[in-house]
Design an enzyme around this catalytic site. Structure first.
Site, PDB file in Angstrom:
ATOM      1  N   SER A  25       6.163  -4.533 -25.234  1.00 21.06           N
ATOM      2  CA  SER A  25       5.838  -5.705 -24.418  1.00 21.06           C
ATOM      3  C   SER A  25       6.153  -7.027 -25.103  1.00 21.06           C
ATOM      4  O   SER A  25       6.202  -8.066 -24.455  1.00 21.06           O
ATOM      5  CB  SER A  25       4.354  -5.684 -24.024  1.00 21.06           C
ATOM      6  OG  SER A  25       3.526  -5.904 -25.149  1.00 21.06           O
ATOM      7  N   LYS A  85      -0.207 -10.284 -27.587  1.00 23.83           N
ATOM      8  CA  LYS A  85       0.525 -11.137 -26.645  1.00 23.83           C
ATOM      9  C   LYS A  85       0.671 -12.529 -27.250  1.00 23.83           C
ATOM     10  O   LYS A  85       0.126 -12.832 -28.304  1.00 23.83           O
ATOM     11  CB  LYS A  85      -0.222 -11.247 -25.303  1.00 23.83           C
ATOM     12  CG  LYS A  85      -0.582  -9.924 -24.640  1.00 23.83           C
ATOM     13  CD  LYS A  85       0.619  -9.150 -24.147  1.00 23.83           C
ATOM     14  CE  LYS A  85       0.195  -7.819 -23.514  1.00 23.83           C
ATOM     15  NZ  LYS A  85       1.369  -6.956 -23.205  1.00 23.83           N
TER      16      LYS A  85
END
Length: 250
Positions: free
Chosen positions: A66, A139
């Protein structure tokens, strides 16, 4: 009582106990002495490592794609745990955080035999292994408390407080977002997104949960600041301050 001028011989020491005598002889053995010193050094290093891991820095591995191309699968990263409790987070920082609830689903419990579990614990204590990495997420911080984050403007760019930004950290060919959103970040929370936007289950996809897709500060473990392994990928992680320098305060 001793008369003046009379010589008094040295006092006799109390005889050592048999146990003390044996210990002294045992300690004089060069190999035993070396082993004891080695145990003290390793024990001290382990205690210091545990203290550092608990209060300062910690290691994690990257289990998914990701954050490509910034972070590769199986990269090891070092995280500064003073963030955000002592050192504030900034836009662009890469953060590791615990699941705020419902992001990861139920992770399967892995059973290890006692020897493997002990080895995993020891490596984890020294920061070499990170057995709980799959229970955390990584993230990039896009929105700080109070920020108005929108996707996208007429040029297809993300805007923060009305200021469009160009994101050089995105994976090649990735758009800022395939999903439209318009959010204001609550106090004490953050809006986070993966660099590999088409393959990142981030804040955009969890607005149906109690957290509404935001990550509370209490879930943040710390800020990732370096890729430590493999050595060929070693690099300091950038938070791209120039990308966000023109973003006005909310």
């Amino acid at each position: 009582m001793t008369n003046l001028g009379q010589f008094e011989g040295p006092k006799r020491r109390a005889p050592r106990s048999p146990l003390a005598t044996k210990w002294r002889r045992f300690r004089k053995n060069v190999f035993v002495s070396l082993a004891i010193d080695l145990l003290v050094i390793v024990g001290t290093a382990l205690v210091l490592s545990l203290l550092i891991k608990t209060f300062l820095i910690r290691s994690f591995f990257i289990p998914s794609g990701s954050m490509l191309e910034t972070l590769q699968i199986d990269d090891r990263i070092i995280v500064n745990e003073l963030v955000p409790d002592i050192v504030p987070l900034n836009r662009g920082d890469i953060v590791v955080f615990k699941d705020p609830g419902g992001w990861l689903g139920l992770a399967p419990e892995i059973q290890l035999d006692p020897l493997s579990a002990a080895g995993e614990w020891l490596l984890s204590a020294f920061g070499i292994a990170a057995p709980d990495s799959s229970q955390h997420l990584v993230k990039r911080v896009i929105g700080l408390p109070g920020d108005h984050v929108v996707c996208c403007d007429v040029d297809g760019k993300l805007t923060i407080n009305g200021q469009p930004i160009t994101e050089p950290y995105l994976a090649p060919g990735a758009k800022p977002s395939e999903v439209e959103f318009d959010v204001v970040v609550p106090e004490g929370s953050f809006w986070v997104m993966g660099d590999n936007r088409p393959n990142s289950e981030d804040s955009r996809f969890h607005d149906d949960l109690p957290s509404k897709g935001f990550v509370g500060a209490e879930f943040v473990v710390g800020r990732a600041f370096v890729i430590s392994w493999p050595f060929s990928n070693f690099t300091w992680l950038d938070n791209y301050p120039d990308v966000f320098k023109d973003v006005p305060k909310p």
